[in-house]
Write a protein that holds these residues in place. Structure first.
Motif, mmCIF file in Angstrom:
data_model
loop_
_atom_site.group_PDB
_atom_site.id
_atom_site.type_symbol
_atom_site.label_atom_id
_atom_site.label_comp_id
_atom_site.label_asym_id
_atom_site.label_seq_id
_atom_site.Cartn_x
_atom_site.Cartn_y
_atom_site.Cartn_z
ATOM 1 N N ILE A 184 0.721 -1.196 -0.205
ATOM 2 C CA ILE A 184 -0.032 -0.032 -0.162
ATOM 3 C C ILE A 184 0.824 1.198 -0.006
ATOM 4 O O ILE A 184 0.754 2.138 -1.041
ATOM 5 N N ALA A 188 1.062 3.942 -2.631
ATOM 6 C CA ALA A 188 0.529 5.356 -2.209
ATOM 7 C C ALA A 188 1.494 6.415 -2.443
ATOM 8 O O ALA A 188 1.138 7.744 -2.821
ATOM 9 N N ASP A 190 2.889 8.603 -1.169
ATOM 10 C CA ASP A 190 3.003 9.404 0.038
ATOM 11 C C ASP A 190 1.727 9.253 0.755
ATOM 12 O O ASP A 190 0.845 8.458 0.408
ATOM 13 N N ALA A 193 -2.091 5.318 4.759
ATOM 14 C CA ALA A 193 -3.529 4.860 4.578
ATOM 15 C C ALA A 193 -3.609 3.365 5.302
ATOM 16 O O ALA A 193 -2.708 2.774 5.309
ATOM 17 N N PHE A 202 -15.088 -0.204 3.277
ATOM 18 C CA PHE A 202 -15.112 -0.740 1.758
ATOM 19 C C PHE A 202 -15.769 -2.063 1.954
ATOM 20 O O PHE A 202 -16.591 -2.510 0.961
ATOM 21 N N ILE B 148 -4.538 2.556 -10.888
ATOM 22 C CA ILE B 148 -4.815 3.513 -9.866
ATOM 23 C C ILE B 148 -5.210 4.925 -10.404
ATOM 24 O O ILE B 148 -5.906 5.632 -9.852
ATOM 25 N N ARG B 160 -4.729 10.044 -2.865
ATOM 26 C CA ARG B 160 -3.800 9.043 -3.551
ATOM 27 C C ARG B 160 -3.772 7.839 -2.600
ATOM 28 O O ARG B 160 -4.030 6.395 -2.814
ATOM 29 N N ALA B 161 -3.595 8.086 -1.415
ATOM 30 C CA ALA B 161 -2.946 6.945 -0.369
ATOM 31 C C ALA B 161 -4.468 6.110 -0.209
ATOM 32 O O ALA B 161 -4.241 4.748 -0.026
ATOM 33 N N ARG B 162 -5.513 6.796 0.105
ATOM 34 C CA ARG B 162 -6.658 5.980 0.150
ATOM 35 C C ARG B 162 -7.110 5.201 -0.973
ATOM 36 O O ARG B 162 -7.480 3.739 -0.817
ATOM 37 N N ALA B 164 -5.085 3.911 -3.148
ATOM 38 C CA ALA B 164 -3.939 2.705 -3.141
ATOM 39 C C ALA B 164 -4.479 1.654 -2.136
ATOM 40 O O ALA B 164 -4.272 0.374 -2.409
ATOM 41 N N ALA B 165 -4.705 2.125 -1.020
ATOM 42 C CA ALA B 165 -5.161 1.031 0.088
ATOM 43 C C ALA B 165 -6.314 0.216 -0.479
ATOM 44 O O ALA B 165 -6.557 -0.801 -0.316
ATOM 45 N N VAL B 166 -7.287 0.838 -1.012
ATOM 46 C CA VAL B 166 -8.589 -0.014 -1.407
ATOM 47 C C VAL B 166 -8.250 -0.570 -2.710
ATOM 48 O O VAL B 166 -8.912 -1.584 -2.834
ATOM 49 N N VAL B 168 -5.551 -2.036 -3.229
ATOM 50 C CA VAL B 168 -4.697 -3.307 -2.711
ATOM 51 C C VAL B 168 -5.712 -4.223 -1.837
ATOM 52 O O VAL B 168 -5.626 -5.536 -1.988
ATOM 53 N N SER B 210 -15.932 3.959 -0.429
ATOM 54 C CA SER B 210 -14.549 4.615 0.247
ATOM 55 C C SER B 210 -14.117 5.808 -0.258
ATOM 56 O O SER B 210 -13.160 6.619 0.327
#
Lengths: 212, 212
Positions: A184, A188, A190, A193, A202, B148, B160-162, B164-166, B168, B210
């Motif tokens: 992640i 990401a 940066d 998260a 989610f 992404i 962006r970080a969120r 990336a998390a979802v 993944v 999300s």
DNA sequence: GTCTATATGTAGATAGAC
DNA sequence: GTCTATCTACATATAGAC
């Protein structure tokens, strides 16, 4: 009290500490390298003891592996079921509340304690490997069935097989939050998260959409 | 055409077949047992050749492992990006359409061909193990970044970080569909479950909730 | 229970005949 | 390229002194 019981209940303080240290070390090493990748020597070194002792207390590599899983499985299951019981005492729980009861104990224990984090990663190994199917069935599936039944009560029209499928998707996302934070972060670029709330949002939305 | 090129381009038919058989066997054995759990002898037996040949063609166990990943990575990435290009040619793609372009090639190849199924399970091993982080970065992350970015274009306000998390989470659900069907079946108790459409619906709803 | 020493098997890797 | 034989290292596991 039989002599046998006495002997079992009164080991020396040292032996208890050593056995616990070995199980802790096994937990960390198995979590890091998996079952096949870990060696008894790795574990002995991590525990600060001798290889012979690891064999002595572990009763072989596979038995040691099973012990590390079994040691904490009951507590994790109990925390999940206790959380669910608290939810249900307040009325019919919502879908996010149900998921929170399942994800929360796992993620919070992993976040608060390095040894529990190792256990959480170990659980991910077992969950992903059909070779440990019997461990999943013995330690994880009963609790999963309770939660699946709870979800099924909210969506009576949804076929059981579909609920099981989306539940497994949700569990895999939960495991990913513990095992794949490195990924992640890499994607990401940066910022941080990956939180429990993110995950619940989610999965709740995904489950809701798949089951209605 | 230099002599070197000629030699490289004209190996005997037998050698090509043997090398391919070894890579196929490695793919299956590594998928089954993981890197540490697999042995060169397992692979030789699966390929119907000798251990020495596996070393000769594979240039060591780790190199062989990397070859099995690299051999199909480009084709998988290309199919995903091609599917996305087709989508975009018809206008701004929807979120389910984007996910379908990412999941579809992976799942359809795995479903249609035993060797691709082994590769799909191998990908799951690499994705779950930070020890192979460099492989993920080299072969999987570039494509992931493209998707992404495509999702980010649909949700410009989402951090962006969120995303990336979802993403993944979604990928882990996709991998679970290939690696954990045994678990889905065990929990479902009856009936089949777990389809590409299920997965897309689950992840699209989860991502949408999300990111808005 | 603890620790040293060792037994036994098998791993990855290589050398050399063909 | 192929195949046999072998080298070396390290794995799990155990035996026996303390």
């Amino acid at each position: 009290m039989t002599p046998e019981t006495t002997r079992k209940r009164a080991p020396s303080r040292r032996s208890l500490a050593t056995r616990a240290r070995i199980l802790d070390a096994a937990e960390r090493v198995f979590a890091d390298k998996g079952f096949a990748g870990a060696t008894m020597r790795d574990i002995a070194a991590a525990a600060g003891t001798q290889v012979g002792l690891v064999h002595h207390h572990g009763h072989g590599k596979e038995d040691l592996f099973r012990q590390t899983i079994a040691r904490r499985a009951e507590e994790l299951a109990r925390r999940r079921l206790d959380a669910l019981a608290v939810c249900k005492a307040q009325g019919t729980p919502t879908l996010p509340a149900i998921l929170d009861c399942f994800f929360g104990p796992y993620l919070n224990l992993a976040q608060g304690d390095a040894q529990w984090l190792a256990y959480a990663r170990l659980v991910a190994h077992v969950s992903a490997d059909p070779a440990w199917r019997d461990i999943s069935e013995a330690h994880f599936d009963p609790t999963a069935q309770v939660f699946i039944a709870e979800i099924a009560a909210l969506y009576p029209a949804a076929p059981r097989a579909r609920i099981a499928a989306v539940f497994v998707y949700s569990v895999s996302a939960m495991l990913a939050l513990v095992t794949s934070r490195w990924r992640i972060d890499a994607l990401a670029q940066d910022g941080a998260a990956g939180t429990l709330d993110d995950l619940v949002a989610f999965c709740a939305a995904g489950l809701g959409a798949s089951l209605t």
